[in-house]
Write an enzyme that holds these catalytic residues in place. Structure first.
Site, short mmCIF file in Angstrom:
data_model
loop_
_atom_site.label_atom_id
_atom_site.label_comp_id
_atom_site.label_asym_id
_atom_site.label_seq_id
_atom_site.Cartn_x
_atom_site.Cartn_y
_atom_site.Cartn_z
N GLU A 186 0.86 -1.18 0.00
CA GLU A 186 0.00 0.00 0.00
C GLU A 186 0.90 1.24 0.00
O GLU A 186 1.79 1.34 0.85
CB GLU A 186 -0.88 0.02 1.25
CG GLU A 186 -1.84 -1.15 1.37
CD GLU A 186 -2.60 -1.11 2.68
OE1 GLU A 186 -3.37 -0.16 2.88
OE2 GLU A 186 -2.38 -2.01 3.52
N ARG B 151 5.10 -13.69 9.41
CA ARG B 151 5.70 -12.38 9.19
C ARG B 151 7.02 -12.27 9.95
O ARG B 151 7.27 -13.00 10.90
CB ARG B 151 4.73 -11.27 9.61
CG ARG B 151 4.48 -11.19 11.09
CD ARG B 151 3.42 -10.14 11.41
NE ARG B 151 3.85 -8.82 10.94
CZ ARG B 151 3.05 -7.75 10.95
NH1 ARG B 151 1.81 -7.85 11.36
NH2 ARG B 151 3.51 -6.59 10.54
N LYS C 274 3.62 -0.68 11.22
CA LYS C 274 3.66 0.59 10.48
C LYS C 274 3.06 1.72 11.32
O LYS C 274 3.55 2.85 11.29
CB LYS C 274 2.89 0.44 9.17
CG LYS C 274 3.07 1.61 8.22
CD LYS C 274 2.27 1.43 6.94
CE LYS C 274 2.85 0.38 6.05
NZ LYS C 274 2.16 0.33 4.73
#
Length: 806
Positions: free
Chosen positions: A283, A503, A513
């Site tokens: 994104e 992850r 983030k």
């Protein structure tokens, strides 16, 4: 049925098929496997029991052939082949399951299945003996030479090809008999323990050879074997994408089995040529971190491994959070890491097609326009109650969605929701939002849209439109797999293989983030490229080579097992690359004046210092003058055992030059400001002192060396796992994560250094020239120490220790 009753029923069924007690206990601990085995037993009609051999095969089916890979073929196969003993052993079972997996949702073809699984094939003992005899004869010379140290693996592999359906234990037994007949009884020499071969130490690679290998070698000078491995081998090939990917179980008991049809797979393979096609879909709403480096390794790496394509796809469906700054940053970082996208795409490129598919979804009765607020949706979700507008007529939803598209409704007054299953155990099947209204221009698509698709609607559809073969993502998206496949199924679109991996998590750091943004916005760090952060911009500024990041990600692999990687593992790969790419230079961070009293005041000579010691003969000239500077820590007024620095009456080596013996020192204000020593060139045959110091010559009077500032970094957080601290995570910030040292001095090897240049400052670590440097001012960031400091510096790290734990 109550939970206790379910468990008792499961135990009874497992016992009836002859499962041993230990296997039963382990299976009962694994809820998914337990439920799968119960389903297999019932589908096979074995509730009243069966032979143990048959029961063992049923257990294998539950483990290797779960329902999501079976469609409607499993019950028929179990009853017609396993329960009737047409399939008698695991070898036949594996062959049958492989065949059925390739068939996908198509009905069984008995003749083809019989051939694939060797049904009815009998391999006689005479055939086994003949085949084994032929292989023993072919390897007779090697057998007589190596005798019982001969490795039978290759012979057994060849026999397996020739005797596909023979019992493996019988083949091995016959081979042992024939080898014994050939060689006779074992002798004392055969029984003696073989001597271990001593490994010769590997010489370091010349720097030119390492640099020539480039990023394709993943930056690991010492891991040649790792580059030959295939971390993606367990994933199915594109031609196998007719296998069933999942089943969606609805709250009313319905089960939707989902797979590509033969036509869908054929169209996909025709479009891609059968190549692997992946995508890296960030994104563009922030800066990338090291977790994205792992995602790139997975996506780009798989395509590179198989000669396929990987697209860089911007997942740009939220115009309010996206900026061209982030788009350009992502493209720059992907290139820096050495990945080359086959194509750069944007989800917004497909807005028109996505809109058409949304209309199709409404027409088919699988979507509706809703007026619930986010709070209303949350309350309905918790109560498992549908929206009041869920059953509105199709034509009404079509009209309202058109009004949304034309901007005739207030922002936030309506959304388009998928009609899934509001009482499903998986909340990601709770009528997810497909479209919402936002009166904001899009940074890539422009001002033409006021409705924007959600991630849940866009991601899977664009995977299909781009003919992605493997949709790889992290485990937090696993619960969305049902929604992903449901949408593609009701739209009649091709489906990629979805697989989730753990992850990346690294000690003493946070990779959220949201939390990284908080650190930046609140001023705890100096921007997204602060070298203390594990953002890719920060790592690049710190001097970390992209090859090191690729090697680190490759070592971690793509397992589903969540584990926290230790920071020193990352540092290991950083050093491994820097060792062969960073030229050596000398500098002192905290200078102490050393006067070589037996040299003339105007003495100046040049000594040859190595650029890459042990790897090349290249040298650079290091001036030696009467006055040189050493590190303050390299002098003590009193010597001690185990100390190899300079002290009164003690001799040390000045690296690349000669020896120096301390004769005295001068103090000001109780602090040593100057050391006096006598200098001598090292004589041939004379043993050199153990201590070796780096040093820098005093600049010439008319030379004005640039002011040198060194920035020494430590871990940003004191705790090993700051993510576990919850809302108190900011209190764990390390106040000594950055130490700035002004007044450092460097030798001429750093003259002309420009931002981005990396060096190994001898005995100090690896450093990179920071962009803050300017004419007359050189700023160096310490990338890492020369050796791992975790093991020795836990309690009291030296000042400025990089990556060390305070």
């Amino acid at each position: 049925m109550a939970r206790e009753e379910q468990e008792l029923d499961a135990e009874k069924l497992m016992s009836s098929i002859g499962l041993v007690e230990r296997t039963m206990k382990e299976t009962m601990k694994n809820k998914k496997l337990r439920n799968e085995l119960v389903a297999v037993i019932r589908e096979a009609g074995a509730e009243k029991g069966c032979e143990k051999a048959c029961g063992d095969l049923l257990y294998e089916v539950a483990v290797k052939y779960p329902k999501e890979a079976a469609l409607d073929n499993r019950p028929a196969f179990l009853r017609a082949y396993v329960m009737t003993a047409k399939v008698k052993n695991k070898l036949q079972l594996d062959a049958a399951l492989t065949y059925l997996a390739k068939r996908g949702p198509q009905p069984l073809e008995p003749e083809a299945l019989n051939e694939a699984a060797g049904v009815g094939v009998v391999v006689t003992p005479e055939e086994v003996a003949t085949a084994v005899g032929a292989e023993v004869a072919a390897n007779e010379e090697k057998l007589r030479t190596e005798r019982y140290r001969f490795n039978p693996g290759a012979v057994l592999a060849e026999l397996k090809k020739r005797l596909k359906w023979a019992d493996g234990a019988a083949v091995k037994k016959e081979l042992d008999v024939q080898v014994a007949a050939l060689l006779g009884p074992k002798t004392e020499a055969d029984l003696a323990k073989p001597e271990k071969k001593k490994k010769e130490p590997r010489a370091p690679k010349p720097v030119a050879a390492v640099l020539e290998a480039g990023p394709a070698a993943n930056g690991a000078p010492d891991t040649e074997d790792a580059a030959e491995q295939d971390p993606y081998a367990f994933l199915p090939k594109p031609a196998e994408n007719n296998k069933v990917h999942t089943t969606v179980t609805f709250s009313d008991g319905r089960v939707m089995s989902i797979a590509n049809t033969g036509e869908q797979l054929a169209a996909h393979l025709a479009a891609t040529g059968g190549r692997v096609v992946t995508r890296f879909p960030p994104e563009p709403n922030g800066y990338l971190h090291i977790g994205h480096a792992k995602a790139m390794f997975v996506d780009f790496g798989m395509a590179e491994q198989y000669g396929g394509d990987c697209y860089l796809r911007y997942d740009d469906t939220n115009p309010e959070a996206e900026k061209m700054e982030f788009i350009e940053h992502i493209r720059d970082i992907v290139a820096w890491l050495g990945w080359k996208p086959a194509k750069v795409t944007y989800s917004s490129d497909y807005f028109a097609q996505l809109h058409e598919l949304a209309v199709q979804l409404i027409r088919s009765g699988h979507a509706y326009v809703d007026h619930q607020t986010p709070d209303d949706m949350k309350a309905s979700r918790e109560a498992r109650e549908p929206s009041p507008w869920r059953d509105r007529p199709v034509e009404e939803s079509l009209r309202l969605f058109s009004d949304m598209r034309r901007g005739l409704m207030d922002e936030g007054s309506a959304t388009l929701r998928m009609k899934q299953d509001v009482r499903n155990e998986n909340f990601n099947m709770f009528d997810l939002v497909a479209y919402r209204m936002k009166y904001a221009p899009h940074p890539h698509a422009g001002p033409g849209w006021c409705i924007y698709p959600s991630y849940d609607f866009t991601h899977c559809v664009v995977d299909s439109l781009e003919n992605i073969s493997h949709s790889l993502c992290t485990l937090e998206f696993e619960s969305r797999r049902a929604s992903y496949y449901w949408l593609l199924e009701v739209l009649g679109l091709y489906k990629a293989v979805v697989w989730e991996y753990a992850r990346l998590s690294i000690t003493h750091n946070l990779l959220s983030k949201r939390r990284l943004a908080r650190l930046v916005s609140d001023g705890h760090v100096h921007g997204w490229d602060d070298p203390r952060l594990l953002t890719l911009a920060g790592l690049r500024r710190r001097g970390v080579a992209p090859e090191a990041l690729r090697a680190f990600c490759r070592e971690g692999g793509i397992s589903r097992n969540a584990a926290e990687a230790h920071l020193h593992k990352l540092e290991h790969h950083i050093r491994a690359v820097a060792d062969v790419t960073a030229p050596r230079a000398m500098a002192v961070l905290r200078p102490l004046r050393l006067v070589l009293t037996n040299l003339a005041a105007d003495h100046r000579e040049e000594v040859a210092a190595k650029v890459f010691p042990g790897r090349s003969e290249d040298t650079y000239a290091a001036p030696l003058t009467r006055v040189v500077y050493i590190e303050q820590d390299d002098f003590r007024e009193e010597d001690s055992r185990g100390y190899f620095g300079l002290a009164p009456g003690k001799s040390v080596m000045l690296k690349y030059a000669g020896t120096t013996r301390c004769t005295g020192c001068r103090k000001e204000g109780g602090r040593v400001v100057e050391v006096q020593a006598e200098y001598a060139r090292l004589q041939e045959g004379v043993k050199a002192p153990k201590g070796v110091l780096h040093w820098v010559a005093e600049p010439e009077p008319d030379a004005a060396p640039p002011a040198l500032e060194a920035r020494l970094y430590s871990t940003l957080f004191r705790s090993q796992s700051p993510a576990e601290l919850g809302d108190e995570w900011l209190a764990d910030l390390n106040p000594e994560s950055l130490t700035t040292v002004a007044g450092a001095m460097a030798g001429p090897a750093l003259a002309g250094a420009k931002p981005g240049d990396c060096f190994q400052l001898e005995r100090l670590g690896y450093f990179c020239v920071d962009p803050d440097s300017a004419p007359g001012r050189l700023v160096l960031n310490r990338t890492c120490m020369l050796k791992d400091s975790f093991a020795t510096e836990r309690k009291a790290p030296a000042k400025g220790r990089c990556w060390s734990v305070s």
